[in-house]
Design a protein around this motif. Structure first.
Motif, mmCIF file in Angstrom:
data_model
loop_
_atom_site.group_PDB
_atom_site.id
_atom_site.type_symbol
_atom_site.label_atom_id
_atom_site.label_comp_id
_atom_site.label_asym_id
_atom_site.label_seq_id
_atom_site.Cartn_x
_atom_site.Cartn_y
_atom_site.Cartn_z
ATOM 1 N N VAL A 42 -8.009 9.030 -16.990
ATOM 2 C CA VAL A 42 -7.174 10.687 -17.035
ATOM 3 C C VAL A 42 -6.790 11.333 -18.907
ATOM 4 O O VAL A 42 -6.679 12.451 -19.256
ATOM 5 C CB VAL A 42 -5.770 10.084 -16.440
ATOM 6 N N VAL A 43 -6.188 10.565 -19.686
ATOM 7 C CA VAL A 43 -7.268 10.664 -21.379
ATOM 8 C C VAL A 43 -8.343 11.630 -21.222
ATOM 9 O O VAL A 43 -7.882 12.649 -22.225
ATOM 10 C CB VAL A 43 -6.472 9.920 -22.309
ATOM 11 N N LEU A 44 -8.960 11.254 -21.376
ATOM 12 C CA LEU A 44 -10.371 11.936 -21.779
ATOM 13 C C LEU A 44 -10.610 13.304 -21.272
ATOM 14 O O LEU A 44 -11.580 14.417 -21.119
ATOM 15 C CB LEU A 44 -12.135 11.068 -20.458
ATOM 16 N N TYR B 155 0.400 -1.225 0.309
ATOM 17 C CA TYR B 155 -0.078 -0.222 0.096
ATOM 18 C C TYR B 155 1.109 1.124 -0.173
ATOM 19 O O TYR B 155 1.739 1.905 1.056
ATOM 20 C CB TYR B 155 -1.256 0.471 1.550
ATOM 21 N N SER B 156 0.849 2.223 -1.200
ATOM 22 C CA SER B 156 1.894 2.874 -1.185
ATOM 23 C C SER B 156 0.717 4.244 -1.775
ATOM 24 O O SER B 156 -0.268 4.438 -2.315
ATOM 25 C CB SER B 156 2.386 3.431 -2.352
ATOM 26 N N ALA B 157 0.813 4.821 -0.569
ATOM 27 C CA ALA B 157 -0.186 6.130 -0.800
ATOM 28 C C ALA B 157 -0.179 7.610 -1.472
ATOM 29 O O ALA B 157 -0.861 7.877 -1.883
ATOM 30 C CB ALA B 157 -0.361 7.221 0.840
ATOM 31 N N ASN B 158 0.757 7.205 -2.561
ATOM 32 C CA ASN B 158 1.178 8.495 -3.307
ATOM 33 C C ASN B 158 1.537 7.956 -4.943
ATOM 34 O O ASN B 158 2.661 6.520 -4.402
ATOM 35 C CB ASN B 158 0.766 9.696 -3.370
ATOM 36 N N ASP B 159 2.129 8.407 -5.742
ATOM 37 C CA ASP B 159 2.458 7.827 -6.859
ATOM 38 C C ASP B 159 4.206 8.174 -6.808
ATOM 39 O O ASP B 159 5.111 7.111 -7.247
ATOM 40 C CB ASP B 159 2.091 8.422 -8.255
ATOM 41 N N ALA C 195 -2.518 10.167 -9.342
ATOM 42 C CA ALA C 195 -2.327 9.582 -11.219
ATOM 43 C C ALA C 195 -1.405 10.155 -12.292
ATOM 44 O O ALA C 195 -1.412 11.106 -12.602
ATOM 45 C CB ALA C 195 -3.553 9.714 -12.242
ATOM 46 N N GLU C 196 -0.571 10.999 -11.290
ATOM 47 C CA GLU C 196 0.784 11.557 -12.329
ATOM 48 C C GLU C 196 1.888 10.799 -13.251
ATOM 49 O O GLU C 196 1.145 9.789 -13.576
ATOM 50 C CB GLU C 196 2.147 11.135 -11.266
ATOM 51 N N LEU C 197 2.036 11.549 -14.247
ATOM 52 C CA LEU C 197 2.683 10.883 -15.530
ATOM 53 C C LEU C 197 3.304 10.192 -15.584
ATOM 54 O O LEU C 197 2.935 8.816 -16.016
ATOM 55 C CB LEU C 197 3.035 12.230 -16.418
ATOM 56 N N SER D 296 -3.559 3.795 -9.479
ATOM 57 C CA SER D 296 -2.974 5.009 -9.505
ATOM 58 C C SER D 296 -4.479 5.459 -8.676
ATOM 59 O O SER D 296 -5.772 5.098 -9.201
ATOM 60 C CB SER D 296 -2.770 6.351 -9.638
ATOM 61 N N VAL D 297 -4.938 7.300 -8.165
ATOM 62 C CA VAL D 297 -6.406 7.279 -7.804
ATOM 63 C C VAL D 297 -6.284 8.560 -8.771
ATOM 64 O O VAL D 297 -5.434 9.214 -8.284
ATOM 65 C CB VAL D 297 -6.641 7.914 -6.087
ATOM 66 N N TYR D 298 -6.949 9.112 -9.410
ATOM 67 C CA TYR D 298 -6.946 10.168 -10.512
ATOM 68 C C TYR D 298 -8.032 11.018 -9.675
ATOM 69 O O TYR D 298 -8.942 10.079 -9.359
ATOM 70 C CB TYR D 298 -7.801 9.736 -11.756
ATOM 71 N N LYS D 299 -7.734 11.988 -9.533
ATOM 72 C CA LYS D 299 -8.956 12.960 -8.298
ATOM 73 C C LYS D 299 -8.462 14.462 -9.728
ATOM 74 O O LYS D 299 -7.534 15.265 -9.986
ATOM 75 C CB LYS D 299 -7.765 13.403 -7.501
ATOM 76 N N PRO D 300 -10.103 14.195 -10.129
ATOM 77 C CA PRO D 300 -9.787 15.993 -10.649
ATOM 78 C C PRO D 300 -9.213 16.843 -9.940
ATOM 79 O O PRO D 300 -10.484 17.900 -9.857
ATOM 80 C CB PRO D 300 -11.133 15.191 -11.255
#
Length: 363
Positions: A337-339, A231-235, A261-263, A277-281
């Motif tokens: 992330v693309v859309l 479990y990693s909290a971020n990218d 959701a870093e590149l 990852s978790v994408y956060k708008p």
């Protein structure tokens, strides 16, 4: 934190962000913001996390300009991970008489004194992304416990039957960031009783190199064959963790979670190195912060865009806008992330992952 309430009200909150401000309601005509010429002080915590200067800053600047018909401006400062520097930046903003502050705190506790100074100078404060202590007027972020639950569920899904056969490592964020505790709480609510946590770390300053050192220590203590997931909290930390796993000769790599959701994280997902990852708008969060800031500077009510009420150790019932995140795996990169225009296929599918992009239909 009531995730269901957050989800139910998000649609209303987000739609409210598009409302154009009318004439200043309760503000005195002599106020600097009454004609739209507000000055917003924006203080971001660091630049190692790609999102802050690539997304948050320009999105906030764009929304402030839109809401003030080009008369408002954003004065920007980045603390580069230094809490004392950020407090000094607040002092400078106060001296320069900004109308309102948006603060993403390096250290949520130590910023309280600076927030109190700002309030004493008549400057409203919006806590951004992290719930700063002190007398803040509003807060906008993502539903952090729900983000942790999304991560925990994805890890369980990836583990399948292996969840009971080995141990996981939990790599939490920095103890100075209250979000880290909320991510951990959300993840643990899903994972408890279903996995065995072999090692757990609070990662100083969220730095990938610190996560790398922690992971190396976990591998040494537990044995590389005993770790079934991380479990990693971020990218950013996921990158450091995966580097440590590779250096130890771990193959195949266990599922590793992430967030933001870093590149680089998305490319690792494509390559099969990072599970999710978790994408956060960010646009929704940034627009909410900008709208809260402009309304507060102009003396208007913010009730219409609030969808939650939260509390910090120093402030109770803080009006908030909380936004849910979405799990990103190899299966839905295009539809997330693309859309949303965060990255193009060309940006993601560089030479080293081009073959795997084609394998998953991302071309």
């Amino acid at each position: 934190m009531n995730a269901n309430l957050g989800r139910a009200a998000v649609g209303l909150a987000v739609s409210a962000l598009t409302v154009t401000l009318a004439a200043c309601g309760g503000a005195d005509e002599s106020d600097s913001g009454s004609d739209g010429a507000v000055t917003v002080g924006l203080l971001l915590p660091e630049s190692e996390t790609a999102r802050y200067e690539k997304f948050d800053k320009p999105l906030i600047e764009k929304k402030v300009a839109l809401m003030t018909l080009g008369k408002g401006k954003v004065v920007y400062a980045n603390a580069m991970g230094d809490a004392a520097k950020q407090s000094a930046q607040v002092d400078t903003m106060i001296e320069n008489k900004v109308d309102v502050l948006i603060i993403d705190a390096v250290d949520s506790k130590s910023i309280a004194g600076a927030v109190t100074k700002a309030k004493g100078a008549g400057i409203s404060v919006v806590a951004y992304d992290r719930l700063a202590e002190g007398p803040i007027d509003a807060y906008t972020s993502f539903d952090n416990e729900d983000v942790g639950r999304v991560q925990g569920k994805a890890l369980l899904e990836a583990l399948g039957d292996k969840a009971r056969t080995g141990k996981i490592v939990m790599m939490n964020g920095a103890v100075t960031d209250p979000n880290a505790a909320q991510f951990r709480t959300g993840a643990r609510s899903v994972l408890e009783g279903k996995v065995t946590v072999g090692k757990e770390y609070d990662t100083v300053e969220w730095k990938p190199e610190n996560a790398n050192s922690n992971m190396a220590a976990a591998l040494s203590a537990l044995g590389k064959d005993k770790i079934v997931g991380v479990y990693s909290a971020n990218d950013g930390m996921a990158g450091g963790i995966i580097t440590a796993l590779k250096a130890a000769g771990v193959h195949p790599l266990p599922p590793v979670t992430g967030q933001d959701a870093e590149l680089a994280g998305v490319q690792r997902i494509v390559a099969g190195e990072q599970y999710m990852s978790v994408y956060k708008p960010y646009a929704r969060e940034a627009e909410a912060a900008a709208e809260l800031a402009v309304k507060l500077a102009q003396g208007e009510k913010i009730d219409g865009i609030i969808n939650q009420v939260v509390s910090s150790p120093t402030s109770k019932r803080v009006p908030a806008v909380l936004i849910p995140g979405t799990s990103v795996t190899r299966d839905n990169i295009r539809s997330t992330v693309v859309l949303d225009g965060v990255f193009t296929v060309e940006e993601i599918c560089v030479d080293r992952v081009k073959a795997t992009c084609e394998e998953i239909g991302l071309n």
